[in-house]
Write a protein that holds these residues in place. Structure first.
Motif, PDB file in Angstrom:
ATOM      1  N   GLN A 136       0.829  -1.174   0.073  1.00 42.83           N
ATOM      2  CA  GLN A 136       0.022  -0.020  -0.191  1.00 42.83           C
ATOM      3  C   GLN A 136       0.931   1.321  -0.089  1.00 42.83           C
ATOM      4  O   GLN A 136       0.577   2.191  -0.628  1.00 42.83           O
ATOM      5  N   LEU A 137       1.734   1.197   0.759  1.00 44.92           N
ATOM      6  CA  LEU A 137       2.737   2.422   0.889  1.00 44.92           C
ATOM      7  C   LEU A 137       3.392   2.388  -0.501  1.00 44.92           C
ATOM      8  O   LEU A 137       3.468   3.925  -0.943  1.00 44.92           O
ATOM      9  N   LEU A 138       3.611   1.553  -1.360  1.00 43.56           N
ATOM     10  CA  LEU A 138       4.529   1.767  -2.486  1.00 43.56           C
ATOM     11  C   LEU A 138       3.507   2.416  -3.539  1.00 43.56           C
ATOM     12  O   LEU A 138       3.897   3.169  -4.280  1.00 43.56           O
ATOM     13  N   GLN A 139       2.294   1.866  -3.439  1.00 46.77           N
ATOM     14  CA  GLN A 139       1.236   2.318  -4.193  1.00 46.77           C
ATOM     15  C   GLN A 139       0.760   3.919  -4.003  1.00 46.77           C
ATOM     16  O   GLN A 139       0.577   4.652  -4.942  1.00 46.77           O
ATOM     17  N   GLN A 140       0.945   4.079  -2.820  1.00 48.77           N
ATOM     18  CA  GLN A 140       0.746   5.555  -2.301  1.00 48.77           C
ATOM     19  C   GLN A 140       1.654   6.587  -2.831  1.00 48.77           C
ATOM     20  O   GLN A 140       1.602   7.552  -3.237  1.00 48.77           O
ATOM     21  N   ARG A 141       3.053   6.082  -2.516  1.00 45.50           N
ATOM     22  CA  ARG A 141       4.217   6.988  -2.980  1.00 45.50           C
ATOM     23  C   ARG A 141       4.429   6.906  -4.375  1.00 45.50           C
ATOM     24  O   ARG A 141       4.841   8.142  -4.915  1.00 45.50           O
ATOM     25  N   PHE A 142       4.116   5.699  -5.063  1.00 44.82           N
ATOM     26  CA  PHE A 142       4.784   5.750  -6.573  1.00 44.82           C
ATOM     27  C   PHE A 142       3.548   5.074  -7.309  1.00 44.82           C
ATOM     28  O   PHE A 142       3.624   3.945  -7.761  1.00 44.82           O
ATOM     29  N   PRO A 143       2.494   6.057  -7.346  1.00 46.47           N
ATOM     30  CA  PRO A 143       1.207   5.391  -8.293  1.00 46.47           C
ATOM     31  C   PRO A 143       1.701   4.902  -9.459  1.00 46.47           C
ATOM     32  O   PRO A 143       0.642   3.983 -10.128  1.00 46.47           O
ATOM     33  N   ALA A 144       2.507   5.489  -9.896  1.00 47.06           N
ATOM     34  CA  ALA A 144       3.088   4.966 -11.613  1.00 47.06           C
ATOM     35  C   ALA A 144       3.547   3.722 -11.563  1.00 47.06           C
ATOM     36  O   ALA A 144       3.753   3.130 -12.706  1.00 47.06           O
ATOM     37  N   SER A 145       4.147   3.256 -10.638  1.00 41.54           N
ATOM     38  CA  SER A 145       5.088   2.267 -10.698  1.00 41.54           C
ATOM     39  C   SER A 145       4.040   0.790 -10.507  1.00 41.54           C
ATOM     40  O   SER A 145       3.191   0.664  -9.927  1.00 41.54           O
ATOM     41  N   PRO A 146       4.473  -0.005 -11.432  1.00 44.46           N
ATOM     42  CA  PRO A 146       3.887  -1.309 -11.754  1.00 44.46           C
ATOM     43  C   PRO A 146       4.211  -2.257 -10.798  1.00 44.46           C
ATOM     44  O   PRO A 146       3.494  -3.577 -10.547  1.00 44.46           O
ATOM     45  N   ILE A 147       5.260  -2.210  -9.964  1.00 47.82           N
ATOM     46  CA  ILE A 147       5.991  -3.387  -9.312  1.00 47.82           C
ATOM     47  C   ILE A 147       5.216  -4.002  -8.226  1.00 47.82           C
ATOM     48  O   ILE A 147       5.048  -5.155  -7.730  1.00 47.82           O
ATOM     49  N   ALA A 148       4.271  -3.239  -7.597  1.00 46.02           N
ATOM     50  CA  ALA A 148       3.424  -3.597  -6.519  1.00 46.02           C
ATOM     51  C   ALA A 148       2.202  -4.504  -6.905  1.00 46.02           C
ATOM     52  O   ALA A 148       1.566  -5.224  -6.204  1.00 46.02           O
ATOM     53  N   ALA A 149       2.006  -4.148  -8.193  1.00 47.04           N
ATOM     54  CA  ALA A 149       0.618  -4.791  -8.550  1.00 47.04           C
ATOM     55  C   ALA A 149       0.811  -6.283  -9.240  1.00 47.04           C
ATOM     56  O   ALA A 149      -0.301  -6.939  -9.359  1.00 47.04           O
ATOM     57  N   PHE A 150       2.012  -6.700  -9.269  1.00 45.17           N
ATOM     58  CA  PHE A 150       2.053  -7.953  -9.674  1.00 45.17           C
ATOM     59  C   PHE A 150       1.862  -8.928  -8.847  1.00 45.17           C
ATOM     60  O   PHE A 150       2.117  -8.773  -7.505  1.00 45.17           O
ATOM     61  N   GLU A 151       1.315 -10.068  -9.310  1.00 46.53           N
ATOM     62  CA  GLU A 151       0.818 -11.220  -8.235  1.00 46.53           C
ATOM     63  C   GLU A 151       1.967 -11.623  -7.311  1.00 46.53           C
ATOM     64  O   GLU A 151       2.765 -12.142  -8.097  1.00 46.53           O
ATOM     65  N   MET A 152       1.845 -11.808  -6.172  1.00 45.29           N
ATOM     66  CA  MET A 152       2.972 -12.248  -5.447  1.00 45.29           C
ATOM     67  C   MET A 152       2.100 -13.060  -4.125  1.00 45.29           C
ATOM     68  O   MET A 152       0.949 -13.212  -4.149  1.00 45.29           O
ATOM     69  N   VAL A 153       2.934 -14.127  -3.406  1.00 42.34           N
ATOM     70  CA  VAL A 153       2.456 -14.822  -2.864  1.00 42.34           C
ATOM     71  C   VAL A 153       2.983 -14.423  -1.149  1.00 42.34           C
ATOM     72  O   VAL A 153       4.231 -14.220  -1.209  1.00 42.34           O
ATOM     73  N   ARG A 154       2.257 -14.815  -0.122  1.00 44.89           N
ATOM     74  CA  ARG A 154       2.791 -14.578   1.180  1.00 44.89           C
ATOM     75  C   ARG A 154       3.778 -16.003   1.537  1.00 44.89           C
ATOM     76  O   ARG A 154       3.322 -16.961   1.529  1.00 44.89           O
ATOM     77  N   ALA A 155       4.905 -15.661   1.803  1.00 47.85           N
ATOM     78  CA  ALA A 155       6.076 -16.631   2.017  1.00 47.85           C
ATOM     79  C   ALA A 155       5.785 -16.985   3.333  1.00 47.85           C
ATOM     80  O   ALA A 155       5.544 -16.411   4.268  1.00 47.85           O
ATOM     81  N   LEU A 156       6.842 -18.011   3.956  1.00 48.17           N
ATOM     82  CA  LEU A 156       7.135 -18.380   5.202  1.00 48.17           C
ATOM     83  C   LEU A 156       7.467 -17.281   6.203  1.00 48.17           C
ATOM     84  O   LEU A 156       7.051 -17.390   7.239  1.00 48.17           O
ATOM     85  N   ASP A 157       8.349 -16.560   5.793  1.00 52.10           N
ATOM     86  CA  ASP A 157       8.915 -15.385   6.665  1.00 52.10           C
ATOM     87  C   ASP A 157       7.760 -14.120   6.530  1.00 52.10           C
ATOM     88  O   ASP A 157       8.085 -13.143   7.165  1.00 52.10           O
ATOM     89  N   GLY A 158       6.439 -14.274   5.837  1.00 51.05           N
ATOM     90  CA  GLY A 158       5.401 -13.341   6.249  1.00 51.05           C
ATOM     91  C   GLY A 158       5.649 -12.378   4.950  1.00 51.05           C
ATOM     92  O   GLY A 158       4.562 -11.299   4.906  1.00 51.05           O
ATOM     93  N   LYS A 159       6.750 -12.395   4.300  1.00 52.15           N
ATOM     94  CA  LYS A 159       6.895 -11.278   3.210  1.00 52.15           C
ATOM     95  C   LYS A 159       6.018 -11.645   1.668  1.00 52.15           C
ATOM     96  O   LYS A 159       6.069 -13.056   1.544  1.00 52.15           O
ATOM     97  N   LEU A 160       5.814 -10.889   1.039  1.00 48.49           N
ATOM     98  CA  LEU A 160       5.232 -11.117  -0.403  1.00 48.49           C
ATOM     99  C   LEU A 160       6.512 -11.442  -1.267  1.00 48.49           C
ATOM    100  O   LEU A 160       7.339 -10.769  -1.212  1.00 48.49           O
ATOM    101  N   ARG A 161       6.260 -12.391  -1.939  1.00 50.17           N
ATOM    102  CA  ARG A 161       7.399 -12.641  -2.790  1.00 50.17           C
ATOM    103  C   ARG A 161       6.607 -13.353  -4.163  1.00 50.17           C
ATOM    104  O   ARG A 161       5.618 -13.793  -4.088  1.00 50.17           O
ATOM    105  N   TYR A 162       7.404 -13.353  -5.244  1.00 60.21           N
ATOM    106  CA  TYR A 162       6.981 -13.989  -6.575  1.00 60.21           C
ATOM    107  C   TYR A 162       6.772 -15.532  -6.132  1.00 60.21           C
ATOM    108  O   TYR A 162       7.289 -15.814  -5.384  1.00 60.21           O
ATOM    109  N   PHE A 163       6.009 -15.972  -7.107  1.00 62.44           N
ATOM    110  CA  PHE A 163       5.729 -17.471  -7.126  1.00 62.44           C
ATOM    111  C   PHE A 163       6.927 -18.142  -7.139  1.00 62.44           C
ATOM    112  O   PHE A 163       7.816 -17.747  -7.850  1.00 62.44           O
ATOM    113  N   LYS A 164       7.241 -19.245  -6.588  1.00 60.27           N
ATOM    114  CA  LYS A 164       8.330 -20.056  -6.464  1.00 60.27           C
ATOM    115  C   LYS A 164       8.890 -20.329  -8.098  1.00 60.27           C
ATOM    116  O   LYS A 164      10.208 -20.156  -8.460  1.00 60.27           O
TER     117      LYS A 164
END
Ligand code: SF4
Length: 371
Positions: free
Chosen positions: A281-309
């Motif tokens: 959300q922070l990334l989308q607020q600060r950098f609305p033109a950036s597409p990097i937060a919109a890509f599909e990601m999965v919540r991993a074991l460490d709680g972080k969002l990552r790309y699919f394996k």
């Protein structure tokens, strides 16, 4: 360059007595200075969001005394393979402004903090290295900010580089997205110092790494550092997916191979984009033109969002192939990745402290270690 961006300085009580404070203030004539009793006075107020105060933080300095340890083991991530890196916390935050910067989610002071008690840092380093003279240490100043971007103010590396010269079992990694290092070149040759650059394709640098040096400028700086007798490292971290990523990263790797001698490269890391969920959300607020937060990601074991394996494995596998051709013999590793991903990419997985030992073996005088 970074000097011109600073608009305001806060001086925490106690920090005024240090040589580094005097040097920084002398290099920023005319910039207003305000003395504050404690850094807590700057903490974001209730209701203030990072998206509101981060832009101002990038042009504000806080000169403070590090009261805790400078030297801390990298926290690593549970369930992921860790490399045993040691962090020197010489400051917090950075004048550059990468959209994906994880520090945005951790820091709560609207300023770039510089710890000015350099004498304590050197004392702590000397004591730590003396305490176990047979142990190999890999230390770096680039985990909580950029190791070079503030050097024209602090002069920190002009002190740290000679300090590491007589330390045969320790290396200092100076990790950066910046390119100015001329005052440091005359301090080489020094195999105990590794200049490291984070790399991404030029289109990502332009779109996502505001204020940072171009790819060409970083690679030219790396070539100058190698010519002066320093070793090099590179970090493709975060590796970012976008349509056309294969061509863009392949060309970037080729450019790297053409710019630096492979023999000077101590290591190269790969790490896919990852961040805690609230960062999206922070990334989308600060950098609305950036597409990097919109890509599909999965919540991993460490709680972080990552790309699919599968995507991570594909990206690491292609990068490995290109890097083997462009920088032959360079030691390649994955930063904070799972044993299964290691297995899929390299056909093996380091166990326990094995990755750390393999990286230690790249520290002069090049201790022989095998998997
Ligand atoms: S250079 Fe590093 S510390 Fe600075 S904004 Fe970019 S990611 Fe964050």
């Amino acid at each position: 360059m970074t000097t011109r961006r600073i608009r305001r300085i806060f001086l925490e009580a106690g920090a005024e007595d240090y040589e580094m404070t005097r040097r920084i203030l002398a290099r920023l004539p005319g910039v207003p200075v305000e003395v504050i009793p404690h850094r807590d006075a700057l903490k974001a107020r209730d209701g203030e969001t990072p998206a509101g105060w981060i832009p101002e933080a990038k042009s504000t300095l806080l000169l403070a005394v590090q009261k805790g340890p400078f030297w801390r083991p990298c926290p690593g991530t549970k369930d992921y393979i860790c490399c045993g890196y040691q962090v020197l916390q010489v400051g917090l935050n950075c004048p550059l402004d990468c959209s994906y910067c994880v520090l945005q989610g951790y820091l709560n002071l609207p300023a770039i903090t510089i710890f000015v008690n350099l004498e304590d840092l050197l004392g702590e380093l000397a004591a730590g290295l003396d305490a176990d003279p047979l142990k190999v240490w890999r230390l770096g100043t680039g985990e909580f900010g950029d190791s070079l971007a503030l050097d024209d103010l602090t002069g920190l590396n002009e002190v740290l580089i000679p300090f590491f010269s007589p330390q045969p079992r320790a290396v200092l990694e100076i990790k950066s997205k910046w390119h100015r290092l001329e005052p440091l070149l005359s301090l080489g040759p020094n195999p105990q110092v590794i200049f490291a650059w984070s790399l991404n394709p030029p289109e990502l640098i332009r779109a996502e790494e505001r204020g940072a040096a171009s790819l060409t400028a970083r690679l030219e700086a790396a070539g100058r550092a190698a010519a002066a007798g320093f070793r090099l490292a590179f970090h493709f971290d975060p590796l970012i997916y976008f349509p056309g990523w294969e061509d863009a990263y392949r060309r970037t790797v080729e450019q790297l191979g053409a710019a630096v001698p492979a023999a000077a490269v101590a290591w190269i890391s790969l790490g896919g984009l990852r961040f805690l969920p609230f960062m999206r959300q922070l990334l989308q607020q600060r950098f609305p033109a950036s597409p990097i937060a919109a890509f599909e990601m999965v919540r991993a074991l460490d709680g972080k969002l990552r790309y699919f394996k599968d995507l991570r494995i594909e990206m690491y596998g292609r990068m490995r192939e290109w890097l083997k051709a462009a920088v032959p013999g360079a030691f390649l590793y994955l930063c904070m990745e799972s044993p299964r991903v290691w297995q899929a990419v390299f056909g093996c997985q380091p166990r326990g402290e094995e990755l750390g030992r393999l990286l230690d073996a790249r520290v002069p005088p090049f201790i022989k270690e095998g998997l």
